[in-house]
Design a protein around this motif. Structure first.
Motif, PDB file in Angstrom:
ATOM      1  N   ARG A 225      37.875  32.069  39.031  1.00  0.00           N
ATOM      2  CA  ARG A 225      37.145  33.152  39.707  1.00  0.00           C
ATOM      3  C   ARG A 225      37.552  33.088  41.181  1.00  0.00           C
ATOM      4  O   ARG A 225      37.090  32.236  41.914  1.00  0.00           O
ATOM      5  CB  ARG A 225      35.635  32.940  39.605  1.00  0.00           C
TER       6      ARG A 225
ATOM      7  N   ASP B 131      37.800  35.199  44.733  1.00  0.00           N
ATOM      8  CA  ASP B 131      37.459  36.373  45.546  1.00  0.00           C
ATOM      9  C   ASP B 131      37.888  36.051  46.963  1.00  0.00           C
ATOM     10  O   ASP B 131      37.214  35.301  47.656  1.00  0.00           O
ATOM     11  CB  ASP B 131      35.949  36.658  45.506  1.00  0.00           C
TER      12      ASP B 131
ATOM     13  N   TYR C 112      39.842  42.832  49.324  1.00  0.00           N
ATOM     14  CA  TYR C 112      39.797  41.519  48.672  1.00  0.00           C
ATOM     15  C   TYR C 112      40.861  41.408  47.591  1.00  0.00           C
ATOM     16  O   TYR C 112      41.188  42.378  46.903  1.00  0.00           O
ATOM     17  CB  TYR C 112      38.426  41.293  48.008  1.00  0.00           C
TER      18      TYR C 112
ATOM     19  N   VAL D 239      41.123  39.722  44.120  1.00  0.00           N
ATOM     20  CA  VAL D 239      40.160  39.197  43.143  1.00  0.00           C
ATOM     21  C   VAL D 239      40.909  38.831  41.875  1.00  0.00           C
ATOM     22  O   VAL D 239      41.723  39.613  41.384  1.00  0.00           O
ATOM     23  CB  VAL D 239      39.077  40.256  42.832  1.00  0.00           C
TER      24      VAL D 239
ATOM     25  N   ARG E 141      40.311  37.090  37.936  1.00  0.00           N
ATOM     26  CA  ARG E 141      39.455  36.516  36.901  1.00  0.00           C
ATOM     27  C   ARG E 141      40.330  36.082  35.737  1.00  0.00           C
ATOM     28  O   ARG E 141      41.174  36.836  35.259  1.00  0.00           O
ATOM     29  CB  ARG E 141      38.434  37.526  36.382  1.00  0.00           C
TER      30      ARG E 141
ATOM     31  N   THR F 242      33.452  41.448  37.787  1.00  0.00           N
ATOM     32  CA  THR F 242      33.789  41.751  39.178  1.00  0.00           C
ATOM     33  C   THR F 242      33.157  43.035  39.676  1.00  0.00           C
ATOM     34  O   THR F 242      32.803  43.161  40.834  1.00  0.00           O
ATOM     35  CB  THR F 242      35.314  41.934  39.344  1.00  0.00           C
TER      36      THR F 242
ATOM     37  N   TYR G   1      31.684  44.859  44.012  1.00  0.00           N
ATOM     38  CA  TYR G   1      32.505  45.641  44.927  1.00  0.00           C
ATOM     39  C   TYR G   1      32.290  47.123  44.699  1.00  0.00           C
ATOM     40  O   TYR G   1      31.828  47.540  43.655  1.00  0.00           O
ATOM     41  CB  TYR G   1      34.007  45.304  44.717  1.00  0.00           C
TER      42      TYR G   1
ATOM     43  N   CYS H 226      37.213  48.525  42.417  1.00  0.00           N
ATOM     44  CA  CYS H 226      37.838  47.344  41.826  1.00  0.00           C
ATOM     45  C   CYS H 226      38.934  47.854  40.907  1.00  0.00           C
ATOM     46  O   CYS H 226      38.659  48.327  39.811  1.00  0.00           O
ATOM     47  CB  CYS H 226      36.778  46.557  41.063  1.00  0.00           C
TER      48      CYS H 226
END
Lengths: 265, 378
Positions: free
Chosen positions: A227, A229, B216, B218, B220, B296, B300, B303
C-alpha cells in the motif's frame, strides 16, 4: 459652451416653425447635427426614420451632435448636458416624455446616451443600453457617422419592439429566435420522454452477462501486500474573477429620472 | 487564461514556500524558515533521486515476486478430481436427445422428458446414458413449479411495452425444472495496480480563484482468493441468463446424490472446464482490480489506474448441478427464454417489445411536457 448649447436650443425652436419638418408629439427635430457630420439628404433620411419609430412606439429617438459641449459652459459632464437639452426642449413622447437621446461632442469625442420616461426606461434597460452602445460605437471608431446613427436607430427600434411585445431585453432574458426556443422545447421533451421510456425498456431486458466475481471472494480472502501513497508534487491554477455587471438586470435611474451611459468614441 | 505553477513545500513543516522579492529567498510563513532557491532546488533534486531509487527498488521487488509467482501460476485449471464413475447410480439414469437443438438431457429412471426445456420441441429421443461426468455437488430446488409459474406471471405485470397477446399465448405451464451444469472454479488472483491520484482544495481572494491540486503516486498490490466462481457448462444455456440469476447460496450446496433428481431434468455439460475457465479468469481479474481500486478510491478525488497487472493462480474445478426453472416460448417466430433461480427465485428473461406501444408512450410523455414547457418559454 453655454452659448453653443443656447444656439442649439434656438435652432431647435426655429425648427419648430419650419413647416417642412413634420415632427411628432414633441415638436422638435429628432436629428440635430450642429457638428455638421451628415450631409442634408442623410440627415433628412435619419429624421424621417426617427419619426417613424417615434410614432410607431410612442417613444422619441433623438440624435444630437455638437462641436464641444464644454465650450463656454458650466458643464463638465456630457450626460448632464444632454439631460438639460432633453428637459429644457420638452423632448420625449406623450405625458411621460418617453425618449432616448444619443449626443456626440466632437472635440474630445465624448458621447452620452440618456433615457427618460417609464416606457423608455423599461425598454432600454442597462443591458439593452450596453447592447445599443455596442451597435454604434464600432462605427464611430472609424468616423462612420451615418452608419453609426442608422445602427443606433435600428437597435433602438428593435429594443422598443421587444418592450412593446412584453419581453424587454434584459440580463437573464436573453433574446432567442422562436425557432431556437421551439428546438429547445422539442429537445427537452424528447429527452424526458426518452429517459422514461429507456427505464421502462430496461425492465424488459434483464438477462445481462456478469463481469465480476465479487460475491465469490473467500471470507478473509483479501491480503494486501503493498500500500503506497506517495505525494509527488502540487499544481496550482489561478483564475481571475471577472467583475459581474448588473447581474440582477433592470434599469438604474438617477435622481433626475434619467438612465444612461457616457464615454469616449 | 488560467496559469499553472508548481509549489515547493517547506522542508521543516511542509507548508507552502513563498518567494520574497526583497531577500530573493523562499520563505515559510508558518515556521519562519528561509532558504535560497538553489538550496530548495538541490533538496528537491535529492528527493526526486531517492524517490526514483525507491521506485526502482519497488519495481525490482515486484518483478522478483512476480517471477516467483510465475513459476506457480498460469497453469491450467485443476480438473484432476472430476470423475465419470457413477457407480451403482448410473444404472438408474436415462438420457434424452433433442433433435431440434441438440440438448442432451439426463434424468432418473422415474422421470420422463416430454419436451425440450431449451427450445420447446415436444419430441425428445431417448439416448444412451454414457460419458457424463458425475457431479460433485448439487443445490436442490427450493421453489416448486407453482412458485415458478406465479413468479413468471408477476414478471409480465406492469411491462408497458409487452405485446398484449404474448402473455396470453405463453404456455406458462410448460415451465420445467432443470439442473443446469456448472463448473465451479477456485483460485487466486494476484493484482498489482498503480494509480495517479489527486486531491484538490479551493481558495479565493478578492481577485482570484485558486485551485491547488496535490498529486500522488498510489500503488496497491495483493492477493484475492475466490471460491466456486460459477460458469455454466451448457452451450444452449445463454451465459447472460445464467449470470443474471446469480448468486446461488452455497450454504445449500450438497454433495451430489440421485435423491435430488426425481422430477427434474439435468443437462449434460458440453463446454469443457478449460473453455469455461476463460470466463472465470476474466471475472476473477476484474474483481481483483476492483478490490485494489476500492482500497484507494475513497481517499482521493480522482484515481486513475495507469498500470494493471493480474496473475492468476488457477485452483481446482468442481462440477455442480444448479437448479433453474426454465420456460422457452415462441412469439412471432422468435424464441424467448426465461430462467428463474430455483433456489432464490430471481427471474430473468428478455421480453418482446411492442414498438407501437413504445412510440405511443413516448408521444404521450413528450407532448404534454412540450405543451407545459412552451407556456413558460414562449
Amino acid at each position: 459652451m453655454k452659448r453653443r448649447v443656447s444656439c442649439l436650443l434656438f435652432v431647435m425652436m426655429l425648427a419648430m416653425l419650419l413647416p417642412v419638418m413634420a415632427v411628432a408629439d414633441s415638436q422638435y427635430p429628432y436629428v440635430t447635427d450642429s457638428a455638421q457630420l451628415l450631409p442634408d439628404n442623410q440627415q433628412n433620411r435619419l429624421e424621417n426614420r426617427a419619426q417613424e419609430i417615434a410614432e410607431a412606439y410612442q417613444c422619441g429617438v433623438y440624435i444630437v451632435t455638437v462641436d464641444d459641449y464644454t465650450d463656454d459652459s458650466h458643464y463638465s459632464n456630457i450626460a448632464r448636458c444632454a439631460e438639460d437639452i432633453f428637459l429644457e426642449n420638452n423632448l420625449g413622447y406623450g405625458t411621460d416624455r418617453d425618449g432616448i437621446m444619443l449626443m456626440l461632442s466632437m472635440s474630445e469625442r465624448d458621447y452620452a446616451l440618456i433615457v427618460y420616461g417609464d416606457f423608455a426606461l423599461s425598454a432600454f434597460t442597462d443591458y439593452g443600453q450596453e447592447r445599443l452602445e455596442n451597435a454604434f460605437l464600432d462605427d464611430f471608431k472609424f468616423d462612420d457617422w451615418t452608419e453609426g446613427f442608422e445602427d443606433f436607430l435600428s437597435e433602438s427600434e428593435h429594443l422598443l419592439n421587444l418592450a412593446k411585445s412584453g419581453t424587454p431585453l434584459d440580463v437573464g432574458k436573453r433574446e432567442g429566435s422562436v425557432f431556437g426556443k421551439l428546438a429547445v422545447i422539442v429537445l427537452v421533451s424528447c429527452l424526458i420522454a426518452g429517459i422514461v421510456c429507456g427505464v421502462l425498456l430496461g425492465q424488459m431486458r434483464t438477462a445481462v452477462k456478469g463481469s465480476h466475481a465479487t460475491q465469490y471472494i473467500a471470507e478473509k480472502g483479501v491480503h494486501m501486500r503493498v500500500r503506497t501513497d506517495q505525494f509527488t508534487h502540487s499544481t496550482q491554477i489561478r483564475r481571475k474573477i471577472e467583475p459581474k455587471t448588473s447581474s440582477s438586470g433592470g434599469t438604474s435611474v438617477n435622481s433626475r429620472g434619467f438612465s444612461g451611459r457616457s464615454g469616449k468614441f | 487564461m488560467p496559469s499553472q505553477i508548481v509549489n515547493y513545500q517547506c522542508p521543516a513543516c511542509t507548508a507552502p514556500l513563498e518567494f520574497e522579492e526583497g531577500s530573493g529567498r523562499l520563505a515559510c510563513q508558518y515556521c519562519g524558515s528561509s532558504f535560497t532557491v538553489s538550496e530548495i532546488e538541490a533538496l528537491y533534486a535529492e528527493k526526486n533521486e531517492s524517490a526514483e531509487a525507491a521506485a526502482v527498488r519497488a519495481e525490482q521487488n515486484a518483478e522478483e515476486a512476480a517471477q516467483v509467482l510465475e513459476q506457480q501460476e498460469e497453469a491450467d485449471w485443476d480438473t484432476s478430481e472430476l470423475s465419470d464413475d457413477w457407480g451403482a447410480d448410473g444404472a438408474g439414469m436415462k438420457a434424452y436427445v433433442c433433435p431440434s437443438c441438440g440438448a442432451e438431457l439426463i434424468c432418473d429412471a422415474a422421470t420422463a422428458a416430454t419436451s425440450c426445456p431449451y427450445c420447446g420441441n415436444p419430441t425428445v429421443i431417448p439416448g444412451q446414458f454414457s460419458g457424463a461426468l458425475k457431479p460433485d455437488y448439487v443445490i436442490p430446488f427450493r421453489l416448486d413449479k407453482a412458485a415458478a409459474v406465479a413468479a413468471l406471471k408477476n414478471y409480465y405485470k406492469g411491462k408497458v411495452f409487452l405485446p398484449k397477446e404474448f402473455a396470453s399465448q405463453n404456455n406458462i405451464q410448460q415451465i420445467k425444472g432443470v439442473y443446469v451444469p456448472f463448473w465451479l472454479f477456485d483460485g487466486e488472483a494476484d493484482a498489482d495496480v498503480v494509480f495517479q491520484a489527486t486531491r484538490s482544495t479551493r481558495g479565493r481572494t478578492s481577485k482570484e480563484e485558486i485551485i491547488t491540486t496535490l498529486h500522488y503516486y498510489v500503488r496497491r498490490s495483493g492477493t484475492v482468493s475466490f471460491e466456486k466462481i460459477p460458469v455454466d457448462a451448457s452451450k444452449k444455456m445463454p451465459d447472460a441468463h445464467m449470470d443474471a440469476i446469480e448468486p446461488f447460496d452455497y450454504a445449500d450446496l450438497k454433495p451430489f446424490s440421485m435423491a435430488y433428481l426425481p422430477g427434474f431434468l439435468a443437462d449434460k455439460y458440453d463446454v469443457s472446464a478449460q473453455e469455461s475457465g476463460v470466463r472465470a479468469d476474466q471475472r476473477a481479474e476484474n474483481s481483483a482490480i476492483a478490490v485494489m481500486t476500492g482500497d484507494t478510491v475513497g481517499r482521493y478525488e480522482t484515481c486513475v489506474p495507469v498500470r494493471k497487472q493480474v496473475r492468476l493462480k488457477r485452483g481446482q474445478v468442481k462440477y455442480a448441478l444448479l437448479p433453474v426453472w426454465m420456460l422457452s416460448t415462441k412469439y412471432k417466430d422468435k424464441n424467448y427464454l426465461f430462467a428463474m433461480n430455483g433456489q432464490t427465485g430471481k427471474l430473468v428473461g428478455n421480453l418482446p417489445i411492442s414498438w407501437g406501444k413504445f412510440f405511443i408512450t413516448f408521444a404521450a410523455i413528450a407532448l404534454p411536457v412540450a405543451a407545459i414547457a412552451s407556456l413558460f418559454v414562449l
